[in-house]
Design a protein around this motif. Structure first.
Motif, PDB file in Angstrom:
ATOM      1  N   GLY A 155      -9.300 -22.816  23.715  1.00 28.02           N
ATOM      2  CA  GLY A 155      -8.778 -24.059  23.159  1.00 28.02           C
ATOM      3  C   GLY A 155      -9.200 -24.293  21.713  1.00 28.02           C
ATOM      4  O   GLY A 155      -8.656 -25.163  21.035  1.00 28.02           O
ATOM      5  N   MET A 156     -10.164 -23.502  21.234  1.00 30.51           N
ATOM      6  CA  MET A 156     -10.646 -23.635  19.856  1.00 30.51           C
ATOM      7  C   MET A 156      -9.916 -22.692  18.900  1.00 30.51           C
ATOM      8  O   MET A 156     -10.112 -22.767  17.692  1.00 30.51           O
ATOM      9  N   LEU A 157      -9.084 -21.812  19.431  1.00 33.82           N
ATOM     10  CA  LEU A 157      -8.347 -20.878  18.583  1.00 33.82           C
ATOM     11  C   LEU A 157      -7.181 -21.587  17.904  1.00 33.82           C
ATOM     12  O   LEU A 157      -6.545 -22.466  18.483  1.00 33.82           O
ATOM     13  N   ASN A 158      -6.920 -21.188  16.668  1.00 30.72           N
ATOM     14  CA  ASN A 158      -5.785 -21.672  15.867  1.00 30.72           C
ATOM     15  C   ASN A 158      -5.831 -23.167  15.581  1.00 30.72           C
ATOM     16  O   ASN A 158      -4.801 -23.773  15.322  1.00 30.72           O
ATOM     17  N   VAL A 159      -7.016 -23.761  15.640  1.00 26.98           N
ATOM     18  CA  VAL A 159      -7.193 -25.170  15.291  1.00 26.98           C
ATOM     19  C   VAL A 159      -7.831 -25.209  13.898  1.00 26.98           C
ATOM     20  O   VAL A 159      -8.883 -24.609  13.684  1.00 26.98           O
ATOM     21  N   PRO A 160      -7.211 -25.896  12.932  1.00 23.50           N
ATOM     22  CA  PRO A 160      -7.753 -25.929  11.569  1.00 23.50           C
ATOM     23  C   PRO A 160      -9.151 -26.544  11.508  1.00 23.50           C
ATOM     24  O   PRO A 160      -9.463 -27.482  12.239  1.00 23.50           O
ATOM     25  N   LEU A 161      -9.965 -26.004  10.610  1.00 22.89           N
ATOM     26  CA  LEU A 161     -11.316 -26.507  10.375  1.00 22.89           C
ATOM     27  C   LEU A 161     -11.708 -26.184   8.949  1.00 22.89           C
ATOM     28  O   LEU A 161     -11.060 -25.382   8.281  1.00 22.89           O
ATOM     29  N   THR A 162     -12.777 -26.809   8.495  1.00 23.80           N
ATOM     30  CA  THR A 162     -13.331 -26.531   7.178  1.00 23.80           C
ATOM     31  C   THR A 162     -14.768 -26.084   7.343  1.00 23.80           C
ATOM     32  O   THR A 162     -15.494 -26.631   8.170  1.00 23.80           O
ATOM     33  N   ALA A 163     -15.144 -25.071   6.556  1.00 27.25           N
ATOM     34  CA  ALA A 163     -16.511 -24.562   6.631  1.00 27.25           C
ATOM     35  C   ALA A 163     -16.960 -24.109   5.252  1.00 27.25           C
ATOM     36  O   ALA A 163     -16.148 -23.718   4.411  1.00 27.25           O
ATOM     37  N   LYS A 164     -18.271 -24.173   5.044  1.00 29.12           N
ATOM     38  CA  LYS A 164     -18.874 -23.704   3.802  1.00 29.12           C
ATOM     39  C   LYS A 164     -19.236 -22.237   3.977  1.00 29.12           C
ATOM     40  O   LYS A 164     -19.887 -21.855   4.945  1.00 29.12           O
ATOM     41  N   VAL A 165     -18.821 -21.416   3.028  1.00 30.51           N
ATOM     42  CA  VAL A 165     -19.098 -19.981   3.038  1.00 30.51           C
ATOM     43  C   VAL A 165     -20.187 -19.684   2.026  1.00 30.51           C
ATOM     44  O   VAL A 165     -20.182 -20.214   0.914  1.00 30.51           O
ATOM     45  N   ASN A 166     -21.133 -18.832   2.427  1.00 27.78           N
ATOM     46  CA  ASN A 166     -22.132 -18.340   1.485  1.00 27.78           C
ATOM     47  C   ASN A 166     -22.156 -16.825   1.548  1.00 27.78           C
ATOM     48  O   ASN A 166     -21.332 -16.204   2.226  1.00 27.78           O
ATOM     49  N   ILE A 167     -23.076 -16.239   0.829  1.00 26.65           N
ATOM     50  CA  ILE A 167     -23.228 -14.786   0.823  1.00 26.65           C
ATOM     51  C   ILE A 167     -24.599 -14.454   1.372  1.00 26.65           C
ATOM     52  O   ILE A 167     -25.611 -14.934   0.864  1.00 26.65           O
ATOM     53  N   GLU A 168     -24.610 -13.653   2.424  1.00 27.72           N
ATOM     54  CA  GLU A 168     -25.865 -13.197   3.011  1.00 27.72           C
ATOM     55  C   GLU A 168     -26.226 -11.864   2.367  1.00 27.72           C
ATOM     56  O   GLU A 168     -25.431 -10.924   2.380  1.00 27.72           O
ATOM     57  N   VAL A 169     -27.408 -11.815   1.797  1.00 26.87           N
ATOM     58  CA  VAL A 169     -27.878 -10.590   1.156  1.00 26.87           C
ATOM     59  C   VAL A 169     -28.112  -9.541   2.239  1.00 26.87           C
ATOM     60  O   VAL A 169     -28.704  -9.821   3.278  1.00 26.87           O
ATOM     61  N   GLY A 170     -27.625  -8.329   1.993  1.00 22.99           N
ATOM     62  CA  GLY A 170     -27.789  -7.241   2.947  1.00 22.99           C
ATOM     63  C   GLY A 170     -29.249  -6.940   3.227  1.00 22.99           C
ATOM     64  O   GLY A 170     -30.069  -6.895   2.310  1.00 22.99           O
ATOM     65  N   LYS A 171     -29.564  -6.754   4.493  1.00 21.35           N
ATOM     66  CA  LYS A 171     -30.943  -6.498   4.907  1.00 21.35           C
ATOM     67  C   LYS A 171     -31.219  -5.002   4.961  1.00 21.35           C
ATOM     68  O   LYS A 171     -30.306  -4.185   5.052  1.00 21.35           O
ATOM     69  N   ASP A 172     -32.492  -4.663   4.944  1.00 17.30           N
ATOM     70  CA  ASP A 172     -32.941  -3.280   4.994  1.00 17.30           C
ATOM     71  C   ASP A 172     -32.547  -2.652   6.325  1.00 17.30           C
ATOM     72  O   ASP A 172     -32.749  -3.245   7.389  1.00 17.30           O
TER      73      ASP A 172
END
Length: 164
Positions: free
Chosen positions: A101-118
């Motif tokens: 029921g959560m698929l194809n429902v519009p939403l807003t989210a903040k995107v960041n960049i996760e630094v690649g880990k070792d």
């Protein structure tokens, strides 16, 4: 002798896989898979498609643990995801029906960049985009992403190796 034949001359150029700039984006969740981590813990891998205001068609994959070390963080994020769509976050028995029921429902989210880990072998994973925060629907006001991506470490580090 070949079992297949493909014409590689009539192919559209593939899209950019550069990181999205940090900022707020409109999304829909388009699909999910039930998976098992290397440690044997079950999790959901959810595909989020960017719908605007820029970079429409790009995708971000998010992991929600169903057991193990990341469970508490994942439960909170699932609640925030539901809230971002204007859905009741208080679900006593969250399962496949609620997820579908959560698929194809519009939403807003903040995107960041996760630094690649070792990786542990002297190399590191590539940096990647992450959904840093699901923005509650009553406060949705999408701002244009910043022009230059800045790496942000994931403050919700829960000691789970998300890349395995």
């Amino acid at each position: 002798m070949s079992d297949f034949e493909i014409n590689l001359t009539e192919v559209e150029e593939s899209g950019s896989f550069d990181l999205l700039p940090v900022g707020d984006y409109e999304f829909v969740a388009s699909g999910w898979e039930n998976k098992t981590s290397g440690k044997g813990d079950k999790y959901l891998s959810v595909t989020f498609d960017v719908t605007g205001p820029t970079h429409a068609g790009r995708k971000i994959w998010e992991t929600f643990m169903l057991e193990g070390a990341g469970l508490n963080v994942s439960v909170a994020r699932l609640r925030d995801w539901r809230r971002s769509m204007g859905m009741d976050p208080d679900v006593e028995a969250f399962g496949i029906e609620q997820l579908e029921g959560m698929l194809n429902v519009p939403l807003t989210a903040k995107v960041n960049i996760e630094v690649g880990k070792d990786k542990g072998d002297g190399t590191k994973w590539d940096d990647k985009n992450r959904i840093a925060k699901f923005i509650p629907s009553e406060t949705n006001s999408v701002s244009a992403p910043s022009q230059s991506p800045s790496a942000v470490s994931d403050s919700d580090d829960d000691d789970f190796d998300w890349d395995k």
